[in-house]
Design an enzyme around this catalytic site. Structure first.
Site, PDB file in Angstrom:
ATOM      1  N   HIS A   1      -2.812   6.801   3.665  1.00 25.41           N
ATOM      2  CA  HIS A   1      -3.068   5.365   3.724  1.00 25.41           C
ATOM      3  C   HIS A   1      -4.329   5.142   4.590  1.00 25.41           C
ATOM      4  CE1 HIS A   1      -2.553   1.083   5.773  1.00 25.41           C
ATOM      5  NE2 HIS A   1      -2.142   0.911   4.604  1.00 25.41           N
TER       6      HIS A   1
ATOM      7  N   SER B   1       0.767  -1.136   0.073  1.00 29.95           N
ATOM      8  CA  SER B   1      -0.369   0.133  -0.061  1.00 29.95           C
ATOM      9  C   SER B   1       0.900   1.220   0.121  1.00 29.95           C
ATOM     10  CB  SER B   1      -0.907   0.018   1.345  1.00 29.95           C
ATOM     11  OG  SER B   1      -1.729  -1.159   1.283  1.00 29.95           O
TER      12      SER B   1
ATOM     13  N   ARG C   1       1.064   7.841   6.239  1.00 30.35           N
ATOM     14  CA  ARG C   1      -0.091   6.973   6.854  1.00 30.35           C
ATOM     15  C   ARG C   1      -1.300   7.533   6.954  1.00 30.35           C
ATOM     16  NH1 ARG C   1       0.569   2.300   9.662  1.00 30.35           N
ATOM     17  NH2 ARG C   1       2.781   2.468   9.113  1.00 30.35           N
TER      18      ARG C   1
END
Lengths: 214, 214
Positions: free
Chosen positions: A43, A17, A40
């Site tokens: 994500h 990812s 993050r």
């Protein structure tokens, strides 16, 4: 439509990812200190707006990592943020994650005073005599209360993660935190949320852990 | 910049937020059955993309409300979804919210078999002999497992809320659920998350509660 599932080991999903995010960012240059946090956040929401809306006060990441390594207590404004933070890593550094929002007496006091539970929760947290990191993913009133306590010298947090989401006083509460000169990481604008607050905490926790392994 | 905080009572913040969302939607027409769910998803992420990316199978909302009123058990794939669902309302209808993800023996079995904890969690949930609603906000592997169990006749859930977020097998897993003809509410594309899964659950719970008061 033919639906093709990529064959990938569980442990490799997150890595893959992040590779996709890096690919899609292409030529976008990120400050290396901010990069793990921005990625993050992207994500956790599949939303590339976090490239542009995350504000970091000067030295915020280094100060946050130091605080984590010193066992800072993380105060959240929802059970969801608490649920999302990697509490094993927090505990490794001697810290803990606390959310006062569901305490019965917090609800009672908030009702009596006609204020939000978030305000009462922040007041309670301010009395904890340990280094504190605030991770605010929901309540602008929590951020406004933190601003007031910081400005009046009642509170000196190590870091404020200011990422409430929404439409009423959200943008404004985040600008107050930026203006206060407290060490902060803030998602400017309306976006944010418990998931983003937890993601920023976890990015910092993993950066602190990497340092440990060096 | 002068930062002005709107003076608003705690209890009015959510109402005002929904008014702003309605204002900004302007001329956009929403199916009245879907509207409270779409608006709550927008509210929880401050993201108007949920106007376009939410898929509802035919009659999904009515079927979901019936299931909730019958005390359906809600199975989540993260502690964050569980933390976000209004468990008081679930309990009022005789239901409960269960997440197997943090059970030690789930982690152990997943590791031994080289599969995700989400897969093991879904298998365990499928053995619960009660009406089930699945609220999947994180793990595409959970959705894929649900698809397989539904197709092979091992599982007949009342509803699958399929809103994992991310970059690997996320889009595909959601299309599988749509293709399976199970009653579903799905966020097509990469977006979604624990916050969206909880928001959709809560919208349905509040709709079920309104019916009660009539």
């Amino acid at each position: 439509m033919k639906i093709e599932i990529e064959n990938i080991l569980p442990m490799d999903i997150e890595k893959r990812s992040f590779e996709i995010i890096t690919d899609e960012l292409g030529e976008v240059k990120l400050d290396p200190k901010h990069e793990p946090i921005i990625k993050r956040a992207i994500h956790t929401a599949a939303d590339f707006e976090y490239v542009n809306n995350l504000y970091f006060s000067e030295g915020a990441v280094d100060k946050a990592i130091t605080a984590i390594k010193n066992g800072a207590t993380i105060i959240t404004d929802t059970q969801m943020v608490k649920a999302g933070v990697n509490k094993k890593v927090v505990a490794k550094f001697g810290g803990e994650v606390i959310c006062f929002m569901c305490d019965d007496d917090v609800a009672k006091e908030a009702k009596e005073r006609g204020v939000t539970r978030a305000i009462v929760s922040m007041e309670r947290a301010s009395k904890i005599d340990r280094p504190l990191i605030f991770a605010i993913g929901n309540a602008p009133t929590a951020l406004i209360k933190l601003y007031e306590m910081i400005e009046s010298g009642l509170l000196k947090p190590e870091l404020v993660i200011g990422v409430p989401v929404g439409f009423v006083n959200v943008v404004e509460s985040k600008e107050l935190i930026i203006e206060s000169n407290v060490t902060s990481i803030v998602a400017r604008g309306r976006k944010g949320g418990s998931n983003i607050a937890a993601a920023i905490c976890n990015a910092l926790l993993y950066m602190a852990s990497e340092g440990e392994r060096e």
